[in-house]
Write a protein that holds these residues in place. Structure first.
Motif, mmCIF file in Angstrom:
data_model
loop_
_atom_site.group_PDB
_atom_site.id
_atom_site.type_symbol
_atom_site.label_atom_id
_atom_site.label_comp_id
_atom_site.label_asym_id
_atom_site.label_seq_id
_atom_site.Cartn_x
_atom_site.Cartn_y
_atom_site.Cartn_z
ATOM 1 N N ALA A 23 73.703 -93.876 -28.257
ATOM 2 C CA ALA A 23 72.765 -95.010 -28.195
ATOM 3 C C ALA A 23 71.419 -94.564 -28.753
ATOM 4 O O ALA A 23 70.437 -94.396 -28.035
ATOM 5 N N THR A 24 71.380 -94.366 -30.069
ATOM 6 C CA THR A 24 70.220 -93.745 -30.707
ATOM 7 C C THR A 24 69.376 -94.713 -31.531
ATOM 8 O O THR A 24 68.492 -94.288 -32.279
ATOM 9 N N SER A 25 69.634 -96.014 -31.424
ATOM 10 C CA SER A 25 68.861 -96.972 -32.205
ATOM 11 C C SER A 25 67.393 -96.932 -31.810
ATOM 12 O O SER A 25 67.046 -96.846 -30.624
ATOM 13 N N THR A 26 66.527 -97.006 -32.807
ATOM 14 C CA THR A 26 65.083 -97.013 -32.543
ATOM 15 C C THR A 26 64.535 -98.431 -32.414
ATOM 16 O O THR A 26 63.341 -98.620 -32.212
ATOM 17 N N THR A 27 65.418 -99.429 -32.515
ATOM 18 C CA THR A 27 64.973 -100.827 -32.414
ATOM 19 C C THR A 27 65.501 -101.513 -31.164
ATOM 20 O O THR A 27 65.151 -102.655 -30.903
ATOM 21 N N ALA A 28 66.360 -100.850 -30.397
ATOM 22 C CA ALA A 28 66.962 -101.464 -29.208
ATOM 23 C C ALA A 28 66.692 -100.588 -27.993
ATOM 24 O O ALA A 28 67.081 -99.416 -27.973
ATOM 25 N N ARG A 29 66.026 -101.160 -26.992
ATOM 26 C CA ARG A 29 65.807 -100.444 -25.750
ATOM 27 C C ARG A 29 67.085 -100.497 -24.922
ATOM 28 O O ARG A 29 67.926 -101.376 -25.107
ATOM 29 N N LEU A 30 67.227 -99.563 -23.977
ATOM 30 C CA LEU A 30 68.441 -99.503 -23.167
ATOM 31 C C LEU A 30 68.408 -100.513 -22.023
ATOM 32 O O LEU A 30 69.424 -101.123 -21.699
ATOM 33 N N ILE A 31 67.243 -100.674 -21.398
ATOM 34 C CA ILE A 31 67.075 -101.635 -20.314
ATOM 35 C C ILE A 31 65.989 -102.617 -20.716
ATOM 36 O O ILE A 31 64.903 -102.215 -21.121
ATOM 37 N N ASP A 34 63.218 -107.228 -18.122
ATOM 38 C CA ASP A 34 63.550 -107.944 -16.884
ATOM 39 C C ASP A 34 64.503 -107.163 -15.999
ATOM 40 O O ASP A 34 64.920 -107.642 -14.938
ATOM 41 N N GLY A 35 64.885 -105.950 -16.420
ATOM 42 C CA GLY A 35 65.744 -105.103 -15.609
ATOM 43 C C GLY A 35 67.217 -105.171 -15.955
ATOM 44 O O GLY A 35 68.010 -104.384 -15.442
ATOM 45 N N SER A 36 67.628 -106.080 -16.836
ATOM 46 C CA SER A 36 69.032 -106.181 -17.215
ATOM 47 C C SER A 36 69.342 -105.173 -18.316
ATOM 48 O O SER A 36 68.457 -104.749 -19.068
ATOM 49 N N PHE A 37 70.617 -104.789 -18.409
ATOM 50 C CA PHE A 37 71.024 -103.820 -19.425
ATOM 51 C C PHE A 37 71.134 -104.500 -20.787
ATOM 52 O O PHE A 37 71.689 -105.593 -20.900
ATOM 53 N N ASN A 38 70.616 -103.849 -21.801
ATOM 54 C CA ASN A 38 70.580 -104.410 -23.147
ATOM 55 C C ASN A 38 71.894 -104.116 -23.873
ATOM 56 O O ASN A 38 71.935 -103.397 -24.871
ATOM 57 N N VAL A 39 72.986 -104.677 -23.337
ATOM 58 C CA VAL A 39 74.324 -104.441 -23.882
ATOM 59 C C VAL A 39 75.045 -105.774 -24.002
ATOM 60 O O VAL A 39 75.079 -106.551 -23.041
ATOM 61 N N ARG A 40 75.592 -106.055 -25.162
ATOM 62 C CA ARG A 40 76.419 -107.260 -25.367
ATOM 63 C C ARG A 40 77.859 -106.793 -25.605
ATOM 64 O O ARG A 40 78.124 -105.980 -26.496
ATOM 65 N N LYS A 41 78.785 -107.318 -24.818
ATOM 66 C CA LYS A 41 80.185 -106.917 -24.917
ATOM 67 C C LYS A 41 80.941 -107.882 -25.818
ATOM 68 O O LYS A 41 80.872 -109.101 -25.630
ATOM 69 N N LEU A 42 81.676 -107.331 -26.769
ATOM 70 C CA LEU A 42 82.453 -108.123 -27.707
ATOM 71 C C LEU A 42 83.937 -108.040 -27.373
ATOM 72 O O LEU A 42 84.378 -107.101 -26.703
#
Length: 317
Positions: A23-31, A34-42
């Motif tokens: 998870a090394t993207s410099t444009t996407a934070r991990l959390i 608002d406290g939710s995880f920055n993950v979209r499941k496909l």
């Protein structure tokens, strides 16, 4: 063999937050903020993607109320159409003398059947109409049982309202500096046995490959018995700290992020509660300190929650 064993031991000792090393993207934070995880499941299954119960339990109260009203209206509209298609002559007691047409008479008969109110003015006649009314009554009983469960689940669900400072600080601490943020419980109930963990994560080059690394930051104190007022959580930046000699530029270059995890017990029902927050490198203020919140007025202590994130600039030297 010894080298392989060393690699296994190194992997076991490696800290991870659950996001992995890629998870090394410099444009996407991990959390998210608002406290939710920055993950979209496909490619989820339809049932997992829909997840009706989770959506309804966590939906905002206004949206939940509008959803219930819309569902109730559409369900009655459906059964009204069925009764109308069968023929309103099979609904004994329907009258249009008061200006309401037959369809809306069927609609309100449907609502009486669905809720098992049954005023007695209109009643079904014939096998088909009676069967539809019986089916609707069954659906009504099941629907209201589910709605009751949802209401209970929403009221009983632990919902912490922890207000965090909008920014974290690199501030003077004793004779050194420290990474710190402030939080307070917005609700009037008490949070007991409050525990905080901070994981600092950044991109690092390992054998020519960029990987995400995670470090648990030792805190001044990571647990308090009560959070009756506010709590400024501090990681002292000593010579042993992973943040020692870090600068705004170095944190930006490594995409530094501080992931906050809070666990506590709600004293109302003794339920465990959880809250997450994160601060990116660009959400740090260097050379500042939080202004005091607590003051004694007329024999009681008061804190102004609107000032949880208020700070003033100072010198790090």
């Amino acid at each position: 063999m010894a080298s392989k064993n060393n690699n296994v031991e190194q992997e076991r000792s490696r800290e991870d937050s659950g996001f992995g090393t890629r998870a090394t993207s410099t444009t996407a934070r991990l959390i998210r903020s608002d406290g939710s995880f920055n993950v979209r499941k496909l490619n989820q299954s339809f049932e997992s993607q829909l997840n009706i119960y989770h959506r309804l339990i966590n939906m905002h109260w206004i949206k939940f109320g509008l959803f219930i009203l819309l569902f109730y209206f559409l369900l009655n509209l459906l059964f009204a159409a069925i009764y109308y298609y069968i023929g309103v002559e099979h609904l004994e007691g329907i009258s249009t003398n008061h200006g309401m047409n037959a369809f809306w008479e069927a609609f309100f008969f449907s609502s009486q059947t669905l809720t098992t109110v049954g005023y007695g003015k209109i009643s079904p006649e014939g096998y088909l109409t009676s069967f539809v009314a019986a089916l609707e009554a069954l659906i009504g009983l099941m629907t209201f049982a589910i709605m009751t469960g949802l209401l209970y689940g929403r009221f009983s669900k632990p919902n912490p309202r922890i207000r965090y400072s909008e920014q974290a600080l690199i501030a003077p601490y004793l004779d050194i500096t420290g990474f710190m943020f402030r939080m307070a419980n917005e609700k009037t109930n008490q949070l007991m046995d409050v525990e905080v963990n901070i994981i600092f994560t950044r991109n690092e080059e390992v054998k020519g490959e960029i990987k995400r690394k995670y470090y648990t930051l030792p805190l001044e104190r990571n647990k308090i018995k009560y959070m009756a007022t506010d709590w400024t959580v501090v990681h002292p930046i000593t010579t042993d700290s992973i943040l020692f000699n870090e600068t705004p530029e170095s944190l930006e270059a490594s995409d530094g992020e501080f992931m906050i995890s809070v666990q506590a017990t709600n004293d109302t029902m003794s339920d465990p509660v959880h809250s997450q927050k994160s601060y990116m490198y660009n959400e740090l203020v260097w050379g500042a300190k939080f202004v005091p919140l607590l003051e004694a007025v007329n024999g009681e202590y008061r804190i102004d929650l609107s000032k949880v994130g208020k700070f003033e600039l100072s010198s790090l030297t």
